[in-house]
Enzyme design. Structure first.
Site, PDB file in Angstrom:
ATOM      1  N   GLU A  42       0.847  -1.187   0.000  1.00 37.95           N
ATOM      2  CA  GLU A  42       0.000   0.000   0.000  1.00 37.95           C
ATOM      3  C   GLU A  42       0.883   1.238   0.000  1.00 37.95           C
ATOM      4  O   GLU A  42       1.851   1.323   0.756  1.00 37.95           O
ATOM      5  CB  GLU A  42      -0.895  -0.003   1.243  1.00 37.95           C
ATOM      6  N   ASP A  71       7.504   5.957  -8.884  1.00 38.33           N
ATOM      7  CA  ASP A  71       6.222   6.557  -8.560  1.00 38.33           C
ATOM      8  C   ASP A  71       6.142   7.807  -9.415  1.00 38.33           C
ATOM      9  O   ASP A  71       7.114   8.567  -9.514  1.00 38.33           O
ATOM     10  CB  ASP A  71       6.107   6.887  -7.072  1.00 38.33           C
ATOM     11  N   SER A  72       5.025   7.972 -10.058  1.00 39.99           N
ATOM     12  CA  SER A  72       4.925   9.083 -10.999  1.00 39.99           C
ATOM     13  C   SER A  72       3.494   9.581 -11.055  1.00 39.99           C
ATOM     14  O   SER A  72       2.563   8.902 -10.624  1.00 39.99           O
ATOM     15  CB  SER A  72       5.400   8.643 -12.392  1.00 39.99           C
ATOM     16  N   PHE A 154      -1.478   6.600 -22.353  1.00 41.38           N
ATOM     17  CA  PHE A 154      -2.402   6.132 -21.319  1.00 41.38           C
ATOM     18  C   PHE A 154      -2.527   7.221 -20.269  1.00 41.38           C
ATOM     19  O   PHE A 154      -1.836   8.241 -20.318  1.00 41.38           O
ATOM     20  CB  PHE A 154      -1.916   4.808 -20.702  1.00 41.38           C
TER      21      PHE A 154
END
Length: 197
Positions: A42, A71-72, A154
């Site tokens: 998480e 992480d982006s 995307f």
């Protein structure tokens, strides 16, 4: 060249393929969290760096191998950096990025701000067993456009037009986007630091 196995702490097939292609010339055989059936921790941190480190450390501890995680997200200046680390969560469950793009546009309209500056941000964390975590960052600045344009990419790609270009990421080919993207810039910083190129 001898091969070294690294783990990519991701279940995202597109991200896995992209990173495999980038790291293969450096003798890195990449295994994914999906390949190894690792759970996704998480994301409880409040920064891109914190979440990337959390994922990299968890995979490193589980496998005993060097592990990469990223992480982006999209940060919009007039929204105080939102959606930021919550970029995917703005799309809800199940993920609906058209809804997320509409939410960004609606929030921008509510502010009344004419500044539509945004940036895609990526932080990559590399955790090695018995060592600390190294961080590599990449960013691309652009503007939010409306309505969405282009079927490619995307996430928020159809509403993000990088500065100096007249097309959104959604209108670019995968190769064109890769040359400009925040993830490519972070990976480039990592390969220069790790492999000297």
């Amino acid at each position: 060249m001898s091969q070294e196995t690294w783990v990519l702490a991701s279940h995202n097939a597109g991200k896995i393929k992209e990173m495999e292609q980038i790291l293969a010339p450096f003798g890195i055989a990449l295994k994914s969290a999906r390949d190894l059936d690792l759970p996704e921790p998480e994301e409880t941190e409040t920064t891109f760096r914190g979440n990337a480190a959390l994922k990299a450390r968890a995979a490193c501890e589980a496998t005993g191998l060097p592990c990469l995680a990223d992480d982006s997200g999209l940060s919009v200046d007039a929204l105080g950096g939102d959606p930021g680390i919550y970029s995917a969560r703005w799309a809800g469950e199940p993920r609906d990025f058209m809804r997320a793009m509409q939410r960004v546009e609606g929030a921008l309209n509510e502010t009344g701000a004419s500044d539509r500056t945004a940036r895609f941000v990526c932080t990559i964390a590399l955790a090695r067993p018995g060592e600390g975590v190294s961080f590599f960052e990449g960013e691309v600045v652009g503007d939010i456009v409306w309505p969405p344009r282009g079927p490619g990419g995307f996430g928020y790609d159809p509403v993000f037009q990088p500065r100096g270009h007249d097309r959104t990421f959604g209108e670019m080919s995968a190769d064109e986007k890769r040359q400009l993207s925040h993830r490519a810039r972070a990976l480039d910083a990592m390969t220069r630091a790790e492999f000297g190129s």
